[in-house]
Design a protein around this motif. Structure first.
Motif, short mmCIF file in Angstrom:
data_model
loop_
_atom_site.label_atom_id
_atom_site.label_comp_id
_atom_site.label_asym_id
_atom_site.label_seq_id
_atom_site.Cartn_x
_atom_site.Cartn_y
_atom_site.Cartn_z
N ASP A 7 0.81 -1.21 0.00
CA ASP A 7 0.00 0.00 0.00
C ASP A 7 0.85 1.27 0.00
N SER A 10 1.06 2.90 -3.38
CA SER A 10 -0.17 3.40 -3.99
C SER A 10 -0.04 4.88 -4.36
N GLY A 12 -2.93 6.36 -5.23
CA GLY A 12 -4.28 6.82 -4.94
C GLY A 12 -5.24 6.78 -6.12
N ASN A 13 -4.86 6.11 -7.19
CA ASN A 13 -5.73 5.95 -8.34
C ASN A 13 -5.81 4.46 -8.64
N ASP A 17 -2.74 2.14 -9.79
CA ASP A 17 -2.27 1.14 -8.83
C ASP A 17 -2.35 -0.26 -9.42
#
Length: 69
Positions: A7, A10, A12-13, A17
């Motif tokens: 994580d 990541s 954030g998309n 990702d």
């Protein structure tokens, strides 16, 4: 060296990702093929990686254009 998604990688998309997870998997496959010493398997793994990178950058370009609007 085993590359694994976490994580912390990541962006954030979800699409990016997913692409990044897939690319890490393809890179791991190339590494495995290198270790196997099988030129045909290595060639196939590199071909898949080249296609995957092309798809990823197309996706990034589309996302950047969408965000610029």
């Amino acid at each position: 060296m085993k590359l694994q998604w976490s994580d912390s990688l990541s962006v954030g998309n979800a699409l990016m990702d997913s692409d990044h997870r897939n690319l890490l998997g393809m890179i791991s496959t190339v590494e495995h093929a290198l270790r196997s010493g099988d030129a045909q398997i290595l060639s196939q793994a590199f071909q898949r990686l080249v296609v995957g990178v092309g798809i990823h950058f197309s996706n990034e370009e589309r996302l950047a254009q969408t965000l610029a609007l």
